[in-house]
Design a protein around this motif. Structure first.
Motif, PDB file in Angstrom:
ATOM      1  N   ILE A   1       0.839  -1.203   0.000  1.00 38.93           N
ATOM      2  CA  ILE A   1       0.000   0.000   0.000  1.00 38.93           C
ATOM      3  C   ILE A   1       0.877   1.258   0.000  1.00 38.93           C
ATOM      4  O   ILE A   1       0.527   2.274  -0.592  1.00 38.93           O
ATOM      5  CB  ILE A   1      -1.017  -0.008   1.171  1.00 38.93           C
ATOM      6  N   LEU A   2       2.053   1.175   0.649  1.00 42.68           N
ATOM      7  CA  LEU A   2       2.950   2.330   0.624  1.00 42.68           C
ATOM      8  C   LEU A   2       3.493   2.566  -0.783  1.00 42.68           C
ATOM      9  O   LEU A   2       3.603   3.706  -1.227  1.00 42.68           O
ATOM     10  CB  LEU A   2       4.114   2.131   1.603  1.00 42.68           C
TER      11      LEU A   2
ATOM     12  N   PHE B   1       0.847   4.158  -2.764  1.00 41.96           N
ATOM     13  CA  PHE B   1       0.723   5.573  -2.409  1.00 41.96           C
ATOM     14  C   PHE B   1       1.864   6.404  -3.006  1.00 41.96           C
ATOM     15  O   PHE B   1       1.635   7.433  -3.636  1.00 41.96           O
ATOM     16  CB  PHE B   1       0.707   5.737  -0.887  1.00 41.96           C
ATOM     17  N   LEU B   2       3.099   5.935  -2.835  1.00 43.09           N
ATOM     18  CA  LEU B   2       4.231   6.739  -3.280  1.00 43.09           C
ATOM     19  C   LEU B   2       4.251   6.884  -4.801  1.00 43.09           C
ATOM     20  O   LEU B   2       4.632   7.926  -5.325  1.00 43.09           O
ATOM     21  CB  LEU B   2       5.547   6.135  -2.777  1.00 43.09           C
TER      22      LEU B   2
END
Lengths: 296, 278
Positions: free
Chosen positions: B256-257, B260-261
């Motif tokens: 998920i990171l 997002f990034l």
């Protein structure tokens, strides 16, 4: 050809376009909601629905007269909501103002402050369980600062503040981007005019910025209030309601009543009260802040 | 306060903001560095840099939670749900905006009001409904739930956007002989792209991170366990075994990171747009 398609005069189209949405919405949201009114007055144990007996007001009497835990969790949830909504929004506003200035690292900072928000509450709770129990202890040993040496998550007080800290850490960045969007929409000459008129920072904040971003404040207060009041994931993974049941949120109390004690009927009754409480609180809050918007 | 020049005071502000950002990031740093330590080293000193990197933590957890399976389950559930939410909610919103009637206005009001209902007020009866339909433990059961819960906000967002799409475009296409379905899918749908992105992002974040619904609706079917559920089970079994638990956490938050990034501008804008209109 065209005539044939238009023959049912809109009914075919109505069914094709609205049908799928309605089927899922009615089955998943509306039907359970209506069933809730019935189940809340039964002794349903979660398994045999056929054996669920209508018990009239027994569940309600029990909640209102014997269930201290439920009211304690309501009180906890109200305290938690008040503190964390205030803290998250103050921090978010502060960050938004800072990121409105000509910082060189503006974009990177926005990313960092927003980042915790994309991770789910369950995982955030586990991350912080480690930070509070191991990380803080180590920092405490190294620095001797009393704050880090507290028995984090081990007492009702530290459990409460632990949840507040993680909630604020998770939410502030999200509210920050909403406030930034609102601040960016304020015409520059308005601020300049106020400054020329001799407005100082506190005055500028109170009489110019706040009224102009009132719609954003309404939204942020609504989002944080409703999220804080409904907090569950974080509660489950960070403190499990403990120590004891001292940090049990309302949502967690309902979950425990049904899935741990197997009292689904009672759980449904509490869930119905929960719905009324959420509606009352969020509607009142929006009503109050909306009125401020109008007068501004 | 709103100045656009870089002054000494701006520099001090910048230092303070960067320090605060480091505090914000420190939990990630601690979790990451400790995830490659042995348990003893973590307990002795959680703040130190790992003396010897212990990758075995990861390979052990990878197998223990069956990471590829859990990841695939989460991915499959999220993608299927989001595709159908976008499709059905945009169609419904289109119908509500373009064919105003008392019934459609009522449907819209019903959808909006439902947004206030907390999940806990529905979950117990919902499990009952899902079991009655024999969808418990089925992939399509959980996707159906996400469709139901996803409709209100998504219809609302599409509704607001479609109102701004000029009707003349559709009339022109209709004159050219397209039927209503052709008009919607070939003319209107592509114009909705900005709001489609918002709807996709909001629903993806929510569904990917969701915990309680999968627990309740998937029940005992281990083949469908999602990532947050797998990690929670793992935590239950390995309390105090921080070396493994932390490696599991890093594995769970990485997808998920990265999402997002890599899409952060869309995500920040999408989330902001979603909440301002919501």
């Amino acid at each position: 050809m065209r005539k044939a398609l238009h023959m049912p005069k809109g009914w075919g189209q109505q069914i094709v376009f609205l049908g799928p949405c309605l089927i899922f919405f009615l089955t998943i949201v509306v039907a359970p909601f209506i069933l809730g009114f019935y189940y809340s007055s039964t002794d349903w144990n979660g398994l045999d629905l056929d054996k669920a007996v209508w018990t009239g007001s027994a569940n309600w009497r029990r909640i209102f007269t014997k269930d201290d835990k439920f009211w304690e969790s309501l009180y906890f949830t109200l305290r938690f909501t008040a503190v964390s909504v205030l803290a998250a929004n103050i921090l978010a506003l502060l960050l938004a103002f800072v990121l409105m200035t000509a910082l060189k690292t503006k974009k990177l900072l926005r990313t960092i402050f927003f980042m915790p928000n994309v991770i789910g509450g369950i995982l955030l709770g586990y991350i912080w369980q480690f930070i509070f129990t191991k990380g803080f202890a180590t920092i405490g040993e190294m620095t001797g600062i009393h704050f880090f040496e507290l028995p984090w998550l081990g007492t009702p007080g530290t459990g409460f503040w632990g949840l507040v800290i993680v909630f604020v850490w998770q939410t502030a960045g999200y509210m920050m981007v909403i406030y930034i969007a609102a601040l960016a929409g304020i015409p520059k000459d308005l601020i300049e005019a106020a400054k020329i008129d001799g407005a100082r920072a506190p005055q500028l904040f109170k009489s110019v910025y706040v009224p102009l971003i009132m719609p954003a404040i309404t939204i942020c207060l609504f989002l944080t209030t409703s999220n804080a009041f409904k907090m569950f994931d974080l509660n489950l993974s960070l403190t499990k309601g403990g120590p004891g049941t001292s940090t049990q949120s309302l949502a967690y109390n309902i979950y425990a009543e049904a899935l741990i004690n197997n009292r689904y009927g009672l759980g449904t009754a509490k869930a119905l009260l929960f719905f009324f409480a959420v509606s009352l609180i969020t509607v009142t809050q929006v009503w109050i802040t909306k009125r401020k918007e109008v007068s501004a | 306060m709103n100045s656009s020049r870089y002054r000494p005071s701006t520099f001090i502000l910048e230092i303070a903001a960067v320090l605060l950002a480091l505090v914000f990031l420190s939990p990630f740093y601690l979790v990451l560095t400790n995830s490659v330590k042995g348990l003893k080293e973590i307990l002795v000193d959680a703040a130190s840099f790992p003396k010897a990197v212990q990758w075995e933590n990861y390979s052990k957890v990878w197998a223990a939670i069956d990471f590829p399976q859990a990841f695939w389950n989460s991915l499959q559930i999220t993608i299927l749900s989001v595709i159908f939410i976008v499709l059905f909610s945009s169609m419904a919103a289109y119908q509500i905006v373009r064919k105003p009637s008392r019934f459609n206005a009522f449907v819209f009001m019903l959808l909006i009001s439902a947004m206030i209902i907390p999940f806990q007020s529905l979950m117990l009866q919902l499990v009952r409904v899902i079991s009655m339909l024999e969808l418990r433990g089925e992939l399509y059961g959980i996707v159906a739930c996400y469709l139901g819960f996803g409709m209100p906000l998504s219809v609302f967002l599409f509704h607001g956007f479609i109102k701004t799409v000029p009707y003349e475009l559709e009339e022109a296409a209709r004159v050219d002989g397209s039927n209503p379905y052709g008009v919607f899918f070939r003319i209107v749908f592509p114009l909705l792209l900005p709001i489609i992105v918002t709807v996709i992002i909001l629903n993806t974040l929510w569904i990917w991170n969701d915990y309680l619904l999968p627990v309740l609706v998937i029940g005992g079917n281990k083949d469908l366990t999602t990532l947050p559920v797998a990690v929670t089970k793992f935590f239950g079994q390995y309390t105090k075994k921080w070396d493994l638990a932390l490696a599991g956490l890093v594995m769970a938050i990485t997808p998920i990171l990265l999402f997002f990034l890599s899409l952060q501008n869309y995500i920040v804008e999408g989330v902001t747009a979603g909440s301002i209109k919501g």
